[in-house]
Design a protein around this motif. Sequence first.
Motif, short mmCIF file in Angstrom:
data_model
loop_
_atom_site.label_atom_id
_atom_site.label_comp_id
_atom_site.label_asym_id
_atom_site.label_seq_id
_atom_site.Cartn_x
_atom_site.Cartn_y
_atom_site.Cartn_z
N THR A 1 -6.23 5.03 1.97
CA THR A 1 -6.29 5.37 3.32
C THR A 1 -7.19 4.33 4.00
O THR A 1 -6.85 3.79 5.17
CB THR A 1 -7.10 6.77 3.43
N ARG A 2 -8.32 3.85 3.42
CA ARG A 2 -8.95 2.74 4.23
C ARG A 2 -8.52 1.56 4.30
O ARG A 2 -8.57 0.98 5.30
CB ARG A 2 -10.61 2.66 3.41
N MET A 3 -7.66 1.18 3.23
CA MET A 3 -7.13 -0.17 3.29
C MET A 3 -5.84 0.01 4.25
O MET A 3 -5.71 -0.84 4.97
CB MET A 3 -6.27 -0.45 1.73
N GLN A 4 -5.18 0.84 4.40
CA GLN A 4 -4.36 1.16 5.19
C GLN A 4 -4.97 1.11 6.80
O GLN A 4 -4.05 0.33 7.66
CB GLN A 4 -3.52 2.42 5.17
N LYS A 5 -5.83 1.75 7.13
CA LYS A 5 -6.58 1.61 8.43
C LYS A 5 -6.94 0.37 8.79
O LYS A 5 -6.76 -0.10 10.03
CB LYS A 5 -7.52 2.72 8.62
N LEU A 6 -7.48 -0.33 7.82
CA LEU A 6 -8.03 -1.66 8.10
C LEU A 6 -6.83 -2.89 8.22
O LEU A 6 -7.14 -3.44 9.19
CB LEU A 6 -8.99 -2.14 6.74
N ASN A 7 -5.80 -2.43 7.72
CA ASN A 7 -4.62 -3.18 8.05
C ASN A 7 -4.01 -3.00 9.23
O ASN A 7 -3.63 -3.80 9.78
CB ASN A 7 -3.71 -3.21 6.75
N ILE B 1 0.83 -1.21 0.07
CA ILE B 1 0.02 0.03 -0.29
C ILE B 1 1.03 1.15 0.05
O ILE B 1 0.58 2.08 -0.82
CB ILE B 1 -1.01 0.01 1.34
N THR B 2 1.90 1.26 0.85
CA THR B 2 2.79 2.37 0.97
C THR B 2 3.64 2.54 -0.51
O THR B 2 3.78 3.66 -0.81
CB THR B 2 3.87 2.25 2.10
#
Length: 194
Positions: free
Chosen positions: A176-182, A153-154
């Motif tokens: 942003t959402r993928m990062q928060k979920l992960n 993601i990064t």
Amino acid sequence: NIVLFLFLSFVLLSLTTHVVCLPRFINHVNAQTRAPAPAPAAKSPELKKICGVTGQPELCASSVLPYLKGIVNPDNVLKAELEAVKEETTKAMAYIEKTVRLSSLSTLEKNTIGSCGELFTSVLDDVKSAQESIDAHNADDVSNWLSGVQAFITTCNIGFEELKVVQPKELIEFHTRMQKLNENSLAILFGFNK
């Protein structure tokens, strides 16, 4: 006359049966169209405790509920959170596929956005591997796979910065959402596997 009488009796009996059954049918249909009561897990103090170790407890609780299977425990909540990561990644990939088809984008823009699609394929692979590692009760492997998800993601974000390409707003929202979920997944893992 007897045939006509039997026929009319049958029709009349059929009509009265349907009329009598109609209220039950209406109640059955109304019961199906009413909003379902919240799942018991939604009010579970255990879910609140598990999601409480994350940086976004409300996001955690709302994102896991559609996927939560079985009893509410850290492993099942973690698996459910990873299902939410998969869903968000799949949506992002669909957006990327649609966006790169636009003729108004430059080749550099299409390639930069497209490379995120390739990275997100790796996200899906790593999420699947993490889920398998949860089933095998191998917390170290889960941690490694989730770290890989975060790296992919990064890397997608960094690609836009390095190439000085404007990242579409929608893709930023997916990232942003993928990062928060992960991040929630990692927090659950570390919060309950010390």
